[in-house]
Enzyme design. Structure first.
Site, PDB file in Angstrom:
ATOM      1  N   THR B 151      -2.350  -6.753  -6.567  1.00 59.60           N
ATOM      2  CA  THR B 151      -2.012  -5.456  -7.184  1.00 59.60           C
ATOM      3  C   THR B 151      -0.507  -5.213  -7.020  1.00 59.60           C
ATOM      4  OG1 THR B 151      -2.715  -4.269  -5.187  1.00 59.60           O
ATOM      5  CG2 THR B 151      -4.312  -4.413  -6.997  1.00 59.60           C
ATOM      6  N   LYS B 177      -4.926 -10.613  -0.710  1.00 56.20           N
ATOM      7  CA  LYS B 177      -4.055  -9.662  -1.406  1.00 56.20           C
ATOM      8  C   LYS B 177      -3.890  -8.433  -0.530  1.00 56.20           C
ATOM      9  CE  LYS B 177      -4.807  -6.357  -3.539  1.00 56.20           C
ATOM     10  NZ  LYS B 177      -4.823  -4.869  -3.277  1.00 56.20           N
ATOM     11  N   THR B 188     -18.430  -6.009  11.472  1.00 56.95           N
ATOM     12  CA  THR B 188     -19.619  -6.630  10.904  1.00 56.95           C
ATOM     13  C   THR B 188     -20.707  -5.613  10.641  1.00 56.95           C
ATOM     14  OG1 THR B 188     -20.272  -7.130  13.155  1.00 56.95           O
ATOM     15  CG2 THR B 188     -19.214  -8.883  11.927  1.00 56.95           C
ATOM     16  N   GLU B 280       4.841  -3.460   1.118  1.00 62.67           N
ATOM     17  CA  GLU B 280       5.616  -2.607   0.216  1.00 62.67           C
ATOM     18  C   GLU B 280       6.921  -2.168   0.876  1.00 62.67           C
ATOM     19  OE1 GLU B 280       1.675  -0.905  -2.118  1.00 62.67           O
ATOM     20  OE2 GLU B 280       2.682   0.358  -0.638  1.00 62.67           O
ATOM     21  N   ASN B 403       5.071   4.357  -3.290  1.00 64.44           N
ATOM     22  CA  ASN B 403       3.859   5.149  -3.113  1.00 64.44           C
ATOM     23  C   ASN B 403       3.966   6.575  -3.618  1.00 64.44           C
ATOM     24  OD1 ASN B 403       1.813   3.387  -1.858  1.00 64.44           O
ATOM     25  ND2 ASN B 403       3.556   2.976  -0.526  1.00 64.44           N
TER      26      ASN B 403
END
Lengths: 408, 408
Positions: B151, B177, B188, B280, B403
């Site tokens: 993304t 990613k 889990t 980012e 953002n």
């Protein structure tokens, strides 16, 4: 609360310049009680605590909560400075005590500024005579005190309140500083070790014992100073100090105490709001109204997680009603909830209802509402009576600039 | 580990374009096992979980860990989308199952992208025939899969490993990613409710049962994916999926399992590092080496608090060796310690020793060392054998821009 606020009787204030601030502005604040005041205090719950917090705790314990003066310096936090830092705080108290004529443990020291750098204590002590000479009881003097404690703040933060009991007026004056490293969690019990950046001093001429003042302060601090965050970074020096001179002649009877508690709550809420409103780089003040959790502590845990989420805070900076980020942050707060029971409203507008985007969601209207300086995000979890009202702010380029440029 | 890595046998990969990404780039990734693979998986521990995570959990439980295909879409997280979101994930699985000829619960769906907006499932289903037609077993095919899941990532994130047992080679290929909303805590056991943004898929041709794979995956994930943070914002869709085809003909004997665990640990560590390195706005990758706490959990709690401190992260962006901020953050992590026992070293240089600035502290040299892209901050608390190695990054203007501009 119907009377006009005036300054509490029995105190004098001043400021002086010791040369601790690079700006050359006043950096020493002195407040002196005409007669020893009763005191209540809450300090940072950080494991790392500044030397003045350690010394202040000792002094309050030694005197049973009796304080003759408060000496604050800005520009250096005197934290992570080891034994020399403790010595510096102690010497400062001795110098003030000598100047005003009392014993050294009736002095409370405070420091704010850079952490980990030795305090230039000689400079601070050299400024005490000037601070003493400038003492006065006018609003201008009180504001000089309130101004000298500021660091990255851009605005003076003060609040006043008064009430009348049987024809006698009781007055409160409070001030605060703090614009970054704001994520306070003040406590009455000392942590393992200390540092600090949010400072608040509250003066009143009510007559009350230290234990009673402490109980009232704890009640006032939880929904105010302990329910705000700029960056979530709890300081090592956070201090709230309440001093009561008794000079109003009003004792803390049931009626007077109830009126005082109300006045104190309002004053603390005002100062806490002013801190967020003047936060580093803040363009939006966001009130998180969290409801419907099993307990109040659950609501506060969710509020704090949202308030410290970089993704939520950056979304607010661009007035983005990004409920996905709100939910994701809430979901990592350690509180169990069912997303299909969650309702999110922004500035009263429906956004997310029972697990899906609200059918009436209006992106343009919500974006417009979030363009306001100040608005509320209400999130109900539909699972109890727990609630928290928490005040926070957005994260902007300006915050990054201020804190990336602040140098050791 | 002496053999040349090749792709694991028994899998084919592809990508297709459904039109979910605004960029128009490939946004559907498909991986198919020639024979049903055994699987292990770990998912977000967020209370809010995306629909594909809910469906993926159900399918793994229903089949006992048997997986024929993985279908991933980027551009929409299918989270906070209610029952229609579950339906969308289910319909996607049915469509893939029909296309490749298996039952629907042998399909694992994943989604990443915007939260809270309905998934355009018709577009996704319409792209499945093209994805199926493109399936292949070359590195180019595997990288097409790894590319389609991205993304805000700027780099492809893949890792490969191989080892040989009794003349037979076992291969691993993994991809990941994630560049923001990265604060994973994979588990889990399912949480109360789910969402997600860090995705990783690991393929191997080892032959191992699902339970054994799961045990090995848990060991590999704790020091890798569960010990990184970009912004601390745990996603609602975080997923790590490990698939084993058995096509190498090598079973997970004691020797093979030991070699596989080592290869898997290294592969997960590589992918986790790549995520931070491509975070980012990241300009510095900071490894926090926390030691000397009572327990490993204590060390990790301190590491996470420092890694999510805006004041620490902004200081790193300007190569500022601000140990005061490190100590203040450590002090609010909920772990008791004595500041006079703390030693801080940055890139091996002495900074803070036993409660005070180190006498050998060299500001210019430390600043220069912190100007490197990648360095380690080592903090020892002198109170035990607990330790954590945690990888994080700085907070920059670019993170805020990315953002604040990312729109609902």
């Amino acid at each position: 609360m119907t009377s006009t606020p005036t300054l509490p009787l029995g105190f004098r204030w001043s400021s002086a310049t010791a040369g601790l601030k690079a700006s050359g502005k006043p950096d020493v604040a002195l407040a002196v009680a005409d007669q020893p005041a009763t005191a209540a205090a809450m300090f940072t719950s950080n494991q790392v605590v500044a030397a003045p917090v350690t010394v202040g705790r000792r002094h309050l314990a030694a005197t049973g909560g009796k304080v003759s003066a408060v000496i604050v310096n800005a520009g250096n936090a005197n934290c992570a400075t080891g034994d020399p830092g403790i010595d510096a705080a102690h010497r400062t108290c001795v110098a003030v005590a000598d100047a005003i004529g009392c014993v050294f443990d009736e002095i409370i020291p405070s420091s704010t500024g850079i952490i980990g750098v030795p305090l230039p204590v000689e400079k601070l002590i050299a400024a005490i005579p000037a601070a003493k000479a400038a003492l006065g009881n006018t609003l201008r003097d009180a504001e000089a005190f309130a101004t000298a404690i500021l660091t990255t703040d851009t605005k003076l933060k003060t609040a006043r309140a008064s009430f009348t009991v049987e024809g006698k007026q009781v007055n409160l004056f409070g001030c605060a500083k703090g614009a970054g490293m704001i994520g306070p969690q003040l406590a009455t019990t000392p942590p393992q070790a200390p540092h600090a950046t949010m400072l608040s001093y509250i003066f009143t001429d009510l007559a009350a014992c230290s234990e009673h003042l402490q109980a009232m302060l704890v009640i006032a601090v939880e929904p105010s100073f302990n329910s705000i965050s700029i960056d979530g970074d709890m300081s090592t020096n956070d201090t709230v100090l309440l001093l009561a001179s008794g000079a109003s002649g009003v004792s803390a009877t049931l009626e007077a105490a109830a009126l005082f508690q109300t006045a104190l709550n309002g004053l603390c809420a005002s100062l806490a709001y002013q801190i967020i409103d003047d936060g580093e780089g803040v363009t939006h003040v966001v009130t998180l109204a969290i409801t419907g959790t099993p307990t109040d502590a659950d609501a506060k845990a969710i509020a704090k997680t949202i308030a410290t989420s970089p993704l939520c805070k950056t979304a607010w900076s661009s007035a983005d009603p990004n409920w996905g980020r709100l939910l994701a942050a809430a979901g990592r707060a350690g509180v169990a909830f069912d997303p299909t029971q969650v309702v999110v409203r922004v500035a009263g507008l429906p956004v997310f209802t029972y697990g899906v985007r609200d059918i009436a969601f209006d992106e343009a209207a919500t974006h417009a509402a979030m363009s306001a300086r100040d608005y509320t995000i209400a999130i109900d979890f539909g699972a109890g009576e727990g609630r928290s009202t928490f005040i926070t702010c957005d994260l902007t380029h300006e915050y990054v600039s201020i804190n990336a440029d602040y140098s050791t």
